[in-house]
Design a protein around this motif. Sequence first.
Motif, short mmCIF file in Angstrom:
data_model
loop_
_atom_site.label_atom_id
_atom_site.label_comp_id
_atom_site.label_asym_id
_atom_site.label_seq_id
_atom_site.Cartn_x
_atom_site.Cartn_y
_atom_site.Cartn_z
N UNK A 134 -3.02 1.24 -9.40
CA UNK A 134 -2.72 2.29 -8.43
C UNK A 134 -3.90 2.53 -7.50
N UNK A 135 -5.11 2.43 -8.04
CA UNK A 135 -6.29 2.60 -7.20
C UNK A 135 -6.34 1.56 -6.09
N UNK B 63 0.84 -1.19 0.00
CA UNK B 63 0.00 0.00 0.00
C UNK B 63 0.88 1.24 0.00
N UNK B 64 0.40 2.29 -0.66
CA UNK B 64 1.08 3.58 -0.73
C UNK B 64 0.20 4.62 -0.04
N UNK B 65 0.78 5.36 0.91
CA UNK B 65 0.03 6.40 1.61
C UNK B 65 0.38 7.75 1.00
N UNK B 66 -0.60 8.45 0.49
CA UNK B 66 -0.35 9.76 -0.11
C UNK B 66 0.19 10.74 0.93
N UNK C 99 -10.54 2.33 2.68
CA UNK C 99 -10.08 2.43 1.30
C UNK C 99 -10.85 1.49 0.39
N UNK C 100 -11.11 0.28 0.89
CA UNK C 100 -11.86 -0.71 0.11
C UNK C 100 -13.26 -0.19 -0.22
#
Length: 542
Positions: free
Chosen positions: A521-522, A466-469, A508-509
Amino acid sequence: MDNDTLIGLVDLIKTCSDIEQSPYGNDNPDKRVEEMFMTDLLNFFVMLSYSSGDVHKREIKFINKELKYDFNKDTLKRYAEENVLPLEKFVNEVPLSFQYFLKAEFVRGKTLYNIYRGSTRKYIKTLREAGQEFIAVDGLVSQEEIDNLNAFCLTLENEVREYKDKDIYRSYGRKKVSMEKEEEAEESKPDLSNVRVYEPGQDYERMTVTGNREMPTSRENEGRDILGGTTEGKLPSSEERLSLADISESIESSNSANDNYSPSSPRLDELLKKLNDMIGLASVKQDVQSLVNKLNVSNLRKAQGLPPLPIEMHMVFTGNPGTGKTTVARLLAQIYYEMGILSKGQFVETDRSGLVAGYMGQTASKVTDVVNSALGGVLFIDEAYSLSNGNQEDFGKEAIDTLVKAMEDHRDDLIVIVAGYTNEMQDFIDANPGLQSRFTTYIDFPDYEAFDLVSILIDMCSSMQYIIEPSAVKEIFKTFDYDVMHKDANFGNARDVRNFRKKIIDRQIDRITKEGINSKLDLVTIKSEDVEGLHLGGGIKL
């Protein structure tokens, strides 16, 4: 020989020595890995000398000086005919010493990979540099010499690439190396009863706890140390310094003089690195390093015939949940094993339910069974204070009494670590004189700061790709900073972070399901709306 080239070759000889002493070392008692390397180096130079068709007297002088031979043109020719010629075959064979470098770097299970990572690449690079210097020694460089040098190095490079993809039990070029030791290493760990000892006054590179060398920051300084440079930093001339063969013999003699202790564990530096790579816990890391320092000095004293230092085996870990107590205890079991304090190094974790039975007489037997399973390693008792929190009819006291006796009976090969909240653990130790005398080492695990908790969350999310903005990271930090300032006794530190990760992933899901999933990416991006309004666990006063 150029000093930089000599330094590279000496470093390879040292690596040969390390490999020799490792559990995956030489299975040929008649010939050491260093000796194999020196023979392979001789053959390498002879191959290059015959590549141009005729051997120059300067090439013979080079070989005799650096490798301490007494060849003339005729004797070198006889040697070449017996060991090197034809060249077309030689350049496509793998040197025996290089096979051991392959074993050390890529052995099954990667046990030694982190220690010897890059050693095969260094072997190839150093021999290429030595070969380039050798073929220029007569002032003439032929295309045949260059071609054979490149062909030889290409053979080694191809062997590395093939080796990564093939089973360890494969045959090599001119001789098959026995691989039985890999099987032994998988089935049982080596006996490492002592740590490797280093004399006082050696530089940091040689004073690491395990003897695992780290690359020096300056090759000139390393060269001065190896080649006998002056205090003014001047390197000796080629006539003043020792030959490569002399240096190899010196290294071998130094290793032979250290027969009082077992070879160092190649994993210890890796374990200490794992500890130091943990987020936060600066005081804990310092405490553990102090314990390691004491063990190392104790072994240094024994090696010098002095009485060893008294070592406090058993420990109390205090602190709130989620502060890394179990993780550090697990690392300590391996560290103490690698330093020869424990015979097995296994880690057995339990709590009150694993020690206390429901009927008279069963508790003592239950504790004994758990202790026996931990002999040679670490017994970790979480929330140990609960053993003394029961009423008079409770069997927790019986468990404590049995544990105290077992600690005395097995004091030389068992470490007991008890853990729990700070105040409760102090009450637990104070309640029993036997515990007070046996638990004298305390390590406190403080709560994490907000920045550390954010770092832990990022690591946890990264483990699931996972990537955290950045905007979400800022929001999380504000939340964690508030939560840390308003925490109560139920604050769970990293445990709460794990639960927080679950919450934001659930958010997020729901969000991407509603918005639509248009790309990979989503699937992996955490946005600020996924974290708004969330807090850490229930240990927060909102």
